[in-house]
Write an enzyme that holds these catalytic residues in place. Structure first.
Site, PDB file in Angstrom:
ATOM      1  N   LYS A 175      23.950 -15.401 -41.197  1.00  0.00           N
ATOM      2  CA  LYS A 175      23.302 -14.629 -42.271  1.00  0.00           C
ATOM      3  C   LYS A 175      24.087 -13.339 -42.508  1.00  0.00           C
ATOM      4  CE  LYS A 175      19.488 -12.248 -41.853  1.00  0.00           C
ATOM      5  NZ  LYS A 175      19.733 -10.880 -42.372  1.00  0.00           N
ATOM      6  N   ASP A 176      24.587 -12.759 -41.408  1.00  0.00           N
ATOM      7  CA  ASP A 176      25.429 -11.566 -41.528  1.00  0.00           C
ATOM      8  C   ASP A 176      26.890 -12.033 -41.545  1.00  0.00           C
ATOM      9  OD1 ASP A 176      23.426  -9.231 -41.165  1.00  0.00           O
ATOM     10  OD2 ASP A 176      22.905 -10.651 -39.598  1.00  0.00           O
ATOM     11  N   TYR A 226      12.897  -7.935 -32.226  1.00  0.00           N
ATOM     12  CA  TYR A 226      11.940  -8.527 -33.151  1.00  0.00           C
ATOM     13  C   TYR A 226      12.400  -9.952 -33.476  1.00  0.00           C
ATOM     14  CZ  TYR A 226       7.724  -8.154 -35.788  1.00  0.00           C
ATOM     15  OH  TYR A 226       6.433  -8.336 -36.210  1.00  0.00           O
ATOM     16  N   GLN A 270      24.396   2.260 -36.681  1.00  0.00           N
ATOM     17  CA  GLN A 270      24.696   1.374 -37.807  1.00  0.00           C
ATOM     18  C   GLN A 270      23.712   1.553 -38.965  1.00  0.00           C
ATOM     19  OE1 GLN A 270      24.071  -2.232 -35.176  1.00  0.00           O
ATOM     20  NE2 GLN A 270      23.339  -3.136 -37.070  1.00  0.00           N
ATOM     21  N   SER A 317      14.828 -13.218 -41.061  1.00  0.00           N
ATOM     22  CA  SER A 317      15.304 -11.864 -40.809  1.00  0.00           C
ATOM     23  C   SER A 317      14.135 -11.054 -40.267  1.00  0.00           C
ATOM     24  CB  SER A 317      15.791 -11.244 -42.129  1.00  0.00           C
ATOM     25  OG  SER A 317      15.854  -9.837 -42.008  1.00  0.00           O
ATOM     26  N   GLY A 348      24.858 -14.668 -35.925  1.00  0.00           N
ATOM     27  CA  GLY A 348      24.288 -15.503 -36.975  1.00  0.00           C
ATOM     28  C   GLY A 348      25.085 -15.401 -38.264  1.00  0.00           C
ATOM     29  N   HIS A 372      17.237 -16.057 -34.202  1.00  0.00           N
ATOM     30  CA  HIS A 372      17.791 -15.543 -32.939  1.00  0.00           C
ATOM     31  C   HIS A 372      17.741 -16.633 -31.854  1.00  0.00           C
ATOM     32  CE1 HIS A 372      16.301 -11.558 -34.643  1.00  0.00           C
ATOM     33  NE2 HIS A 372      17.591 -11.335 -34.451  1.00  0.00           N
ATOM     34  N   HIS A 381      13.201 -13.895 -33.949  1.00  0.00           N
ATOM     35  CA  HIS A 381      12.630 -15.002 -34.713  1.00  0.00           C
ATOM     36  C   HIS A 381      13.452 -16.251 -34.405  1.00  0.00           C
ATOM     37  CE1 HIS A 381      16.054 -14.267 -37.277  1.00  0.00           C
ATOM     38  NE2 HIS A 381      15.639 -13.030 -37.510  1.00  0.00           N
TER      39      HIS A 381
HETATM   40  O1  PAF Z   1      23.140  -8.395 -36.245  1.00  0.00           O
HETATM   41  C1  PAF Z   1      22.535  -7.545 -35.567  1.00  0.00           C
HETATM   42  O2  PAF Z   1      21.368  -7.727 -35.197  1.00  0.00           O
HETATM   43  C2  PAF Z   1      23.241  -6.265 -35.186  1.00  0.00           C
HETATM   44  O3  PAF Z   1      24.078  -5.826 -36.200  1.00  0.00           O
HETATM   45  C3  PAF Z   1      24.014  -6.374 -33.849  1.00  0.00           C
HETATM   46  C4  PAF Z   1      25.142  -7.384 -33.937  1.00  0.00           C
HETATM   47  C5  PAF Z   1      23.053  -6.770 -32.740  1.00  0.00           C
HETATM   48  C6  PAF Z   1      24.619  -5.014 -33.495  1.00  0.00           C
HETATM   49  O4  PAF Z   1      23.658  -4.042 -33.371  1.00  0.00           O
END
Ligand code: PAF
Length: 288
Positions: A156-157, A32, A64, A192, A154, A37, A34
């Protein structure tokens, strides 16, 4: 551009590139896509150059997500993602399914995970038990399958990037981890995939995260001495209250390198927060 769905085919490609000395950049995503990414894709391309290969992995990683989280409704649109990747000059989209990534799991026969034990404990780790175990496991697997020279994540995380960097160091993955800046919408909301859940008014209320960071930054940069974290927490609480459907999950002030919480906040301290806006949980962070 190739679309690869099997681990075996991706491994074959990766081995061939390695034999030929081709540089490989990996952008792990859950799809998805944006503009945030796409900025990671551009950073990967810059790193590997025109003769290198850029791989975007698109996989909504079930390990996760907690049992009460949004795995089932997480937005997916592979067709659109593929179109965006093609337009961006990506070489390979790696889009495996669960049976490829976690062989035997459906039958209860998958039993190996990667766990980072320190940086993953607070914030997202405390709020989402098991989340980082899923992230480090899938990212380690992607590193083994794609064998990149560079992997781009990124900011953001922020905590995720720190945890992955630590895993790369601790487990000797032979690659460089790059962290690219947060890309924001015009009103300051961090991009996001989950913003898709927000309809008109809730989308507007989502600005409360960035407004909280800005309010704290103003307080910290104008203060004559380091500001007590408790005071800044209540400032954040007040800003959050201006959005009727927002509920603070956590806010933390910490050293950006170690993620260690601080009691006194000064310029250079990092701040991260998670906020529920309606039923959607959003995160943001920034240097103060
Ligand atoms: O940040 C994300 O989109 C996810 O946590 C990742 C790093 C692709 C792992 O699934």
């Amino acid at each position: 551009m190739r679309i690869v769905t099997s681990v075996a085919a991706m491994l074959r490609l990766a081995r061939r590139w390695r034999r030929h000395g081709t540089r490989v950049g990996l952008v792990p995503t859950m799809g998805y896509l944006h503009e945030g990414h796409l900025s990671l894709v551009r950073a990967a391309r810059k790193r590997v150059g025109g003769t290198g290969r850029v791989v975007v992995s698109i996989y909504v990683n079930p390990t996760q997500f907690g049992p009460r989280e949004d795995l089932a409704r997480y937005p997916r649109d592979l067709k659109r993602d593929v179109r965006l990747c093609r337009a961006e000059g990506v070489d390979v989209v790696f889009a495996p399914d669960d049976a490829e990534m976690y062989p035997g799991k459906a039958a209860g026969n998958y039993s190996t995970y990667v766990v980072e034990e320190k940086l993953s404990q607070g914030m997202e780790g405390a709020s989402r038990p098991g989340h980082f175990r899923g992230v480090t496991t899938v990212v380690a697997k992607l590193f083994n399958i794609v064998q990149p020279d560079v992997a781009v994540f990124g900011a953001k995380d922020f905590q995720q990037a720190a945890v992955i960097k630590r895993m790369v160091r601790d487990l000797n993955f032979p690659l460089k981890t790059l962290v690219a800046p947060i890309v924001r919408e015009l009103d300051g909301v961090a991009m996001s995939s989950r913003n898709k859940y927000l309809s008109g008014d809730l989308r507007q209320q989502a600005t409360v995260l960035q407004r909280s960071i800005q309010a704290v930054r103003r307080a910290v940069t104008t203060a004559k001495q380091p500001a007590p974290a408790v005071q800044l927490r209540s400032l954040v609480g007040k800003v959050i209250q201006t959005a009727p459907d927002a509920r603070l999950d956590y806010v933390e002030f910490f050293e950006p390198e170690t993620l260690s919480p601080v009691a006194k906040v000064s310029p250079g301290t990092h701040m991260a927060l998670a906020v529920f806006v309606g039923g959607t949980r959003l995160i943001d962070n920034g240097r103060l």
